[in-house]
Write an enzyme that holds these catalytic residues in place. Structure first.
Site, PDB file in Angstrom:
ATOM      1  N   ASN A   1       0.836  -1.192   0.000  1.00 42.21           N
ATOM      2  CA  ASN A   1       0.000   0.000   0.000  1.00 42.21           C
ATOM      3  C   ASN A   1       0.880   1.254   0.000  1.00 42.21           C
ATOM      4  O   ASN A   1       2.101   1.167  -0.072  1.00 42.21           O
ATOM      5  CB  ASN A   1      -0.938  -0.036   1.210  1.00 42.21           C
ATOM      6  CG  ASN A   1      -2.324   0.499   0.886  1.00 42.21           C
ATOM      7  OD1 ASN A   1      -2.448   1.534   0.241  1.00 42.21           O
ATOM      8  ND2 ASN A   1      -3.341  -0.212   1.332  1.00 42.21           N
TER       9      ASN A   1
ATOM     10  N   HIS B   1      23.578   3.371  12.121  1.00 37.74           N
ATOM     11  CA  HIS B   1      24.738   4.218  12.409  1.00 37.74           C
ATOM     12  C   HIS B   1      25.361   3.790  13.734  1.00 37.74           C
ATOM     13  O   HIS B   1      24.680   3.240  14.602  1.00 37.74           O
ATOM     14  CB  HIS B   1      24.322   5.689  12.499  1.00 37.74           C
ATOM     15  CG  HIS B   1      23.624   6.197  11.286  1.00 37.74           C
ATOM     16  ND1 HIS B   1      24.286   6.749  10.221  1.00 37.74           N
ATOM     17  CD2 HIS B   1      22.305   6.218  10.952  1.00 37.74           C
ATOM     18  CE1 HIS B   1      23.416   7.097   9.289  1.00 37.74           C
ATOM     19  NE2 HIS B   1      22.207   6.780   9.716  1.00 37.74           N
TER      20      HIS B   1
ATOM     21  N   ALA C   1      -0.214  -3.561  13.251  1.00 33.08           N
ATOM     22  CA  ALA C   1       0.022  -2.171  12.864  1.00 33.08           C
ATOM     23  C   ALA C   1       0.797  -1.428  13.944  1.00 33.08           C
ATOM     24  O   ALA C   1       0.561  -1.600  15.139  1.00 33.08           O
ATOM     25  CB  ALA C   1      -1.304  -1.476  12.606  1.00 33.08           C
TER      26      ALA C   1
ATOM     27  N   THR D   1      12.540  -5.506  15.897  1.00 31.14           N
ATOM     28  CA  THR D   1      13.990  -5.420  16.093  1.00 31.14           C
ATOM     29  C   THR D   1      14.640  -6.791  16.235  1.00 31.14           C
ATOM     30  O   THR D   1      15.869  -6.882  16.272  1.00 31.14           O
ATOM     31  CB  THR D   1      14.325  -4.581  17.335  1.00 31.14           C
ATOM     32  OG1 THR D   1      13.701  -5.178  18.479  1.00 31.14           O
ATOM     33  CG2 THR D   1      13.825  -3.147  17.167  1.00 31.14           C
TER      34      THR D   1
ATOM     35  N   ARG E   1       6.707  -8.386  19.726  1.00 26.25           N
ATOM     36  CA  ARG E   1       6.813  -9.681  20.381  1.00 26.25           C
ATOM     37  C   ARG E   1       5.705 -10.606  19.885  1.00 26.25           C
ATOM     38  O   ARG E   1       4.596 -10.154  19.577  1.00 26.25           O
ATOM     39  CB  ARG E   1       6.691  -9.539  21.900  1.00 26.25           C
ATOM     40  CG  ARG E   1       7.841  -8.784  22.557  1.00 26.25           C
ATOM     41  CD  ARG E   1       7.686  -8.803  24.075  1.00 26.25           C
ATOM     42  NE  ARG E   1       8.825  -8.210  24.739  1.00 26.25           N
ATOM     43  CZ  ARG E   1       8.930  -6.922  25.036  1.00 26.25           C
ATOM     44  NH1 ARG E   1       7.970  -6.094  24.687  1.00 26.25           N
ATOM     45  NH2 ARG E   1       9.995  -6.462  25.659  1.00 26.25           N
TER      46      ARG E   1
ATOM     47  N   ARG F   1       0.887 -14.989  19.799  1.00 30.80           N
ATOM     48  CA  ARG F   1       0.268 -16.312  19.679  1.00 30.80           C
ATOM     49  C   ARG F   1       0.602 -16.916  18.334  1.00 30.80           C
ATOM     50  O   ARG F   1       1.050 -16.226  17.413  1.00 30.80           O
ATOM     51  CB  ARG F   1      -1.251 -16.235  19.852  1.00 30.80           C
ATOM     52  CG  ARG F   1      -1.996 -15.456  18.751  1.00 30.80           C
ATOM     53  CD  ARG F   1      -3.485 -15.506  19.014  1.00 30.80           C
ATOM     54  NE  ARG F   1      -4.252 -14.781  18.028  1.00 30.80           N
ATOM     55  CZ  ARG F   1      -4.686 -15.299  16.867  1.00 30.80           C
ATOM     56  NH1 ARG F   1      -4.378 -16.561  16.555  1.00 30.80           N
ATOM     57  NH2 ARG F   1      -5.405 -14.578  16.027  1.00 30.80           N
TER      58      ARG F   1
END
Length: 206
Positions: A88, A118, A164, A169, A184, A187
């Protein structure tokens, strides 16, 4: 006599420290911006021309993909795009390292895929102007919701759903729902999800 010293582009691709101000890299980004300017200015009905531009821009493209303008990336050449990918509006890919996107991946609006980073050290970051990048992989059939950010070195497994606004990371395994900042797993995805969807929204008539 050829030099044995790697160029900044070679260092970037190899995942080593590099300077993005290198003339070769600057020229490559400028060329990509010109292609993207044309892409983002195409007529809404000109699907074939957009596909042609993407095929020339990406390192590889397995089949048709639909990327709603505006779309932005650094180089394009380090993006491997699967078939039947849908993105999108406002997809941004910083492809200083390879970005591999599997078949049938869905991107919500304003997703950011950022391989570049960086140094934490101020002097290295601002005076030396060092950067580095780590590859990102998005597995087949994954769905990333609106405003998801994926950081350097992350792999998202096949069929995973990223909620969303999540900031990813760390690696996400396949067949799970994951949300949050930092993202995280909440389920696994099971057959019950299919049944619940059909119960709530129904299927197509035969």
């Amino acid at each position: 006599m050829a030099s044995d010293t790697p160029t900044d582009r070679e260092r970037m691709v190899a995942g080593r420290t590099y300077r993005s101000t290198d003339p070769e890299l600057s020229a490559a980004r400028a060329a990509t911006k010109r292609v993207l300017h044309e892409y983002n200015a195409t007529h809404p009905d000109d699907e074939e021309h957009r596909l042609e531009l993407l095929r020339g821009l990406f390192g590889s493209m397995a089949g048709d993909a639909w990327i709603e303008p505006p779309f932005r990336c650094d180089y394009g050449a380090q993006i491997s795009m699967g078939k039947y990918v849908f993105a999108n509006y406002d997809l941004t890919i910083l492809d200083c390292a390879p970005v591999t996107i599997g078949d049938m991946v869905l991107f919500g609006p304003r997703v950011t895929i950022a391989t570049a980073s960086h140094p934490i050290d101020f002097h290295q970051r601002t005076v030396d102007m060092f950067e580095y990048a780590e590859p990102i992989t998005i597995g087949e059939g994954a769905w990333l919701g609106a405003h998801v950010i994926v950081g350097p070195g992350v792999t998202i497994g096949a069929h995973a759903v990223i909620g969303a606004g999540s900031v990813v990371t760390r690696d996400i395994p396949p067949d799970v729902v994951a949300v949050g900042n930092p993202c995280r797993v909440v389920r696994e995805i099971t057959e019950a999800d299919r049944e619940a969807y059909l119960a709530a929204y129904g299927g197509f008539d035969a």
